[in-house]
Design a protein around this motif. Structure first.
Motif, PDB file in Angstrom:
ATOM      1  N   THR A   1      35.744 -22.163  16.238  1.00 29.02           N
ATOM      2  CA  THR A   1      36.341 -23.118  15.310  1.00 29.02           C
ATOM      3  C   THR A   1      37.793 -22.713  15.104  1.00 29.02           C
ATOM      4  O   THR A   1      38.081 -21.552  14.780  1.00 29.02           O
ATOM      5  CB  THR A   1      35.619 -23.146  13.956  1.00 29.02           C
ATOM      6  OG1 THR A   1      34.257 -23.550  14.160  1.00 29.02           O
ATOM      7  CG2 THR A   1      36.289 -24.121  13.006  1.00 29.02           C
TER       8      THR A   1
ATOM      9  N   SER B   1      42.029 -23.374  23.694  1.00 26.26           N
ATOM     10  CA  SER B   1      42.174 -24.003  22.380  1.00 26.26           C
ATOM     11  C   SER B   1      42.933 -25.315  22.521  1.00 26.26           C
ATOM     12  O   SER B   1      44.005 -25.351  23.124  1.00 26.26           O
ATOM     13  CB  SER B   1      42.927 -23.072  21.429  1.00 26.26           C
ATOM     14  OG  SER B   1      43.144 -23.715  20.179  1.00 26.26           O
ATOM     15  N   PRO B   2      42.406 -26.389  21.979  1.00 23.81           N
ATOM     16  CA  PRO B   2      43.106 -27.675  22.083  1.00 23.81           C
ATOM     17  C   PRO B   2      44.291 -27.790  21.139  1.00 23.81           C
ATOM     18  O   PRO B   2      45.122 -28.687  21.299  1.00 23.81           O
ATOM     19  CB  PRO B   2      42.018 -28.687  21.718  1.00 23.81           C
ATOM     20  CG  PRO B   2      41.110 -27.939  20.808  1.00 23.81           C
ATOM     21  CD  PRO B   2      41.110 -26.513  21.284  1.00 23.81           C
TER      22      PRO B   2
ATOM     23  N   VAL C   1      44.027 -30.138  10.581  1.00 22.30           N
ATOM     24  CA  VAL C   1      43.532 -29.877  11.934  1.00 22.30           C
ATOM     25  C   VAL C   1      42.317 -28.967  11.832  1.00 22.30           C
ATOM     26  O   VAL C   1      42.409 -27.853  11.309  1.00 22.30           O
ATOM     27  CB  VAL C   1      44.614 -29.230  12.812  1.00 22.30           C
ATOM     28  CG1 VAL C   1      44.043 -28.826  14.164  1.00 22.30           C
ATOM     29  CG2 VAL C   1      45.791 -30.176  12.989  1.00 22.30           C
ATOM     30  N   HIS C   2      41.175 -29.433  12.310  1.00 20.59           N
ATOM     31  CA  HIS C   2      39.932 -28.656  12.278  1.00 20.59           C
ATOM     32  C   HIS C   2      39.155 -28.984  13.547  1.00 20.59           C
ATOM     33  O   HIS C   2      38.584 -30.060  13.667  1.00 20.59           O
ATOM     34  CB  HIS C   2      39.126 -28.996  11.036  1.00 20.59           C
ATOM     35  CG  HIS C   2      37.920 -28.128  10.834  1.00 20.59           C
ATOM     36  ND1 HIS C   2      36.789 -28.215  11.637  1.00 20.59           N
ATOM     37  CD2 HIS C   2      37.647 -27.162   9.925  1.00 20.59           C
ATOM     38  CE1 HIS C   2      35.895 -27.340  11.234  1.00 20.59           C
ATOM     39  NE2 HIS C   2      36.386 -26.694  10.196  1.00 20.59           N
ATOM     40  N   GLU C   3      39.149 -28.074  14.497  1.00 25.14           N
ATOM     41  CA  GLU C   3      38.537 -28.327  15.792  1.00 25.14           C
ATOM     42  C   GLU C   3      37.375 -27.370  16.051  1.00 25.14           C
ATOM     43  O   GLU C   3      37.539 -26.149  15.960  1.00 25.14           O
ATOM     44  CB  GLU C   3      39.572 -28.162  16.914  1.00 25.14           C
ATOM     45  CG  GLU C   3      40.683 -29.203  16.906  1.00 25.14           C
ATOM     46  CD  GLU C   3      40.213 -30.544  17.416  1.00 25.14           C
ATOM     47  OE1 GLU C   3      39.150 -30.595  18.068  1.00 25.14           O
ATOM     48  OE2 GLU C   3      40.913 -31.548  17.171  1.00 25.14           O
ATOM     49  N   ASP C   4      36.195 -27.930  16.363  1.00 22.25           N
ATOM     50  CA  ASP C   4      35.071 -27.150  16.867  1.00 22.25           C
ATOM     51  C   ASP C   4      35.110 -27.242  18.388  1.00 22.25           C
ATOM     52  O   ASP C   4      35.085 -28.330  18.955  1.00 22.25           O
ATOM     53  CB  ASP C   4      33.751 -27.698  16.337  1.00 22.25           C
ATOM     54  CG  ASP C   4      33.568 -27.447  14.853  1.00 22.25           C
ATOM     55  OD1 ASP C   4      34.154 -26.473  14.346  1.00 22.25           O
ATOM     56  OD2 ASP C   4      32.861 -28.240  14.204  1.00 22.25           O
ATOM     57  N   VAL C   5      35.196 -26.097  19.042  1.00 28.65           N
ATOM     58  CA  VAL C   5      35.416 -26.057  20.491  1.00 28.65           C
ATOM     59  C   VAL C   5      34.251 -25.342  21.160  1.00 28.65           C
ATOM     60  O   VAL C   5      33.875 -24.238  20.751  1.00 28.65           O
ATOM     61  CB  VAL C   5      36.733 -25.324  20.825  1.00 28.65           C
ATOM     62  CG1 VAL C   5      37.062 -25.474  22.305  1.00 28.65           C
ATOM     63  CG2 VAL C   5      37.878 -25.846  19.962  1.00 28.65           C
TER      64      VAL C   5
ATOM     65  N   SER D   1      34.541 -31.409  23.688  1.00 30.19           N
ATOM     66  CA  SER D   1      34.982 -30.459  22.676  1.00 30.19           C
ATOM     67  C   SER D   1      34.258 -30.714  21.370  1.00 30.19           C
ATOM     68  O   SER D   1      34.221 -31.812  20.858  1.00 30.19           O
ATOM     69  CB  SER D   1      36.495 -30.618  22.452  1.00 30.19           C
ATOM     70  OG  SER D   1      36.930 -29.780  21.422  1.00 30.19           O
ATOM     71  N   GLY D   2      33.686 -29.634  20.857  1.00 31.56           N
ATOM     72  CA  GLY D   2      33.005 -29.745  19.576  1.00 31.56           C
ATOM     73  C   GLY D   2      31.555 -30.172  19.684  1.00 31.56           C
ATOM     74  O   GLY D   2      30.860 -30.201  18.684  1.00 31.56           O
TER      75      GLY D   2
END
Length: 414
Positions: A221, A171-172, A71-75, A194-195
């Motif tokens: 992130t 945060s997703p 899991v790697h999310e840029d928000v 998102s991102g």
């Protein structure tokens, strides 16, 4: 590359055993080499018995890869505004839906009011058109047009309300915040999701006017710590052996032990480096082992064939005649010995598969060469002899073998 058959065993024990054997072998060789030609330094080959046993043999494709969180999310914000609060810092653990930051809603609230006013006007126009409907085609067209305007105005209201909600960035996913790219007072520009949003800051332009510089850096992130994967590549010659679901062994000097996983995805589009094609392979790590870190380089062994309950004996127990016949010396319960013809299969390190001729538990003789019994010359002038570990005269490796381990011919100090 594609690996040869090997026995499955804990990697840490294998490494420790190899190091220990290398150290002992080096000491024995040095003592033998320096032992001179004195009779006391001569030792005849020793023998021991080893039982034929069942082993697990594996064939693998080996490569390297990089450990990354699954899991790697840029928000980032999807609306424009000025940041009014930042609720987390790098290193904080967050839950899904937790507030990360907010922007002011002054313009957003005004947009909602304007959209609702437009909707009210469109609804009034529709009501009037319906009241004036006399059944003619023209009247019906007026009603349809007014209804369409109401639908458009309602969509604008819904979008404006959603923008107000988006002023609170959440945060997703659950995970750890690894970077924070905004601070209170910063201006952010609207992105497309998102991102993909961007943060911007005001700068003084020549002549006293203000300009805005925008960067594509994500506001936050967030990476997960409950799931990991390895991004690797496999060469064109080996990728045919790799299938989704294959078991994988992952090792590195930065890991406490062997980590296990399965092939989650095999890419269809290759990349080329120096004319060599390679295909991306994603490995899903099993569970959430402790001590994993983003960016660690790891060695990957993809097991594409495994055979269990394979009868094996040490390769040194097998002798191959000039006609290709392979034999072992079997020791009976009463201690008597007899040469038995066996059929051998795949070799794996220091053992070889026995296809027929022996049963599990049968004891066979293994010759261990630890002395200088074969030396006929000596000194430091290049006398002829055999180093420890050299095979007896006439010995040839069994089918599939890689030669006698540790063998060296010739003698004397270099």
């Amino acid at each position: 590359m594609v690996g040869v058959w090997r026995r499955s065993r804990p990697r840490t024990r294998v490494v420790a055993g190899v190091v220990a054997l290398a150290a002992v072998g080096a000491l024995v060789w040095w003592l033998w080499w320096r032992g001179g030609t004195d009779a006391s330094a001569q030792e005849a080959p020793a023998t021991r018995t080893v039982a034929a046993s069942l082993s697990t043999l594996e064939k693998t494709v080996t490569t390297t890869g990089t450990l990354t969180p699954a899991v790697h999310e840029d928000v980032s914000f999807t609306v424009a505004g000025t940041v009014t609060a930042v609720g987390v810092a790098a290193g904080d653990t967050v839950t899904a839906g937790q507030t990360l930051a907010t922007v002011d809603t002054l313009r957003l609230d005004a947009a909602v009011l304007q959209a609702r006013a437009t909707l009210a006007a469109a609804q009034a126009d529709l009501d009037a058109a319906q009241d004036a409907d006399d059944g003619t085609d023209a009247a019906q067209a007026a009603v349809d047009a007014a209804a369409a305007q109401v639908a458009v105005a309602q969509a604008d209201v819904d979008a404006a309300v959603a923008d107000v909600s988006a002023a609170t960035l959440v945060s997703p996913v659950a995970g750890v915040v690894t970077s924070v790219g905004v601070a209170v007072g910063d201006s952010v520009g609207s992105g497309s999701g998102s991102g993909t949003g961007s943060a911007s800051s005001s700068t003084a332009a020549p002549g006293g006017t203000s300009g805005t510089s925008t960067t594509s850096t994500a506001a936050f992130t967030v990476v997960g710590t409950d799931g990991w994967q390895v991004d690797a590549t496999v060469g064109e010659a080996d990728v045919a052996h790799v299938d989704v679901g294959d078991q994988v062994e992952i090792t590195s000097d930065d890991l406490d032990g062997t980590v296990f996983g399965t092939v989650a995805e095999v890419g269809l589009v290759s990349t080329s480096t120096s004319g060599t094609a390679a295909y991306p392979v994603t490995v899903a790590v099993t569970g959430a082992p402790a001590g994993l870190h983003d960016g660690v380089q790891v060695d990957v062994a993809i097991v594409y064939e495994r055979r269990t309950d394979v009868l094996t004996v040490p390769s040194a127990a097998v002798a191959t005649a000039d006609d290709g016949t392979t034999t072992v010396t079997r020791v009976a319960a009463d201690g008597t010995q007899e040469d038995v013809t066996v059929e051998v299969g795949e070799a794996s390190g220091d053992v070889v598969e026995v296809v027929s001729g022996l049963a599990e538990g049968d004891e066979v003789v293994v010759t261990v060469f630890t002395g200088r019994a074969g030396q006929t010359g000596g000194g430091t002038d290049g006398g002829q002899g055999q180093a420890p570990g050299a095979p007896p005269e006439g010995w040839t490796p069994p089918d599939g073998g890689a030669g006698f381990p540790g063998g060296r011919t010739g003698g004397g100090d270099d």
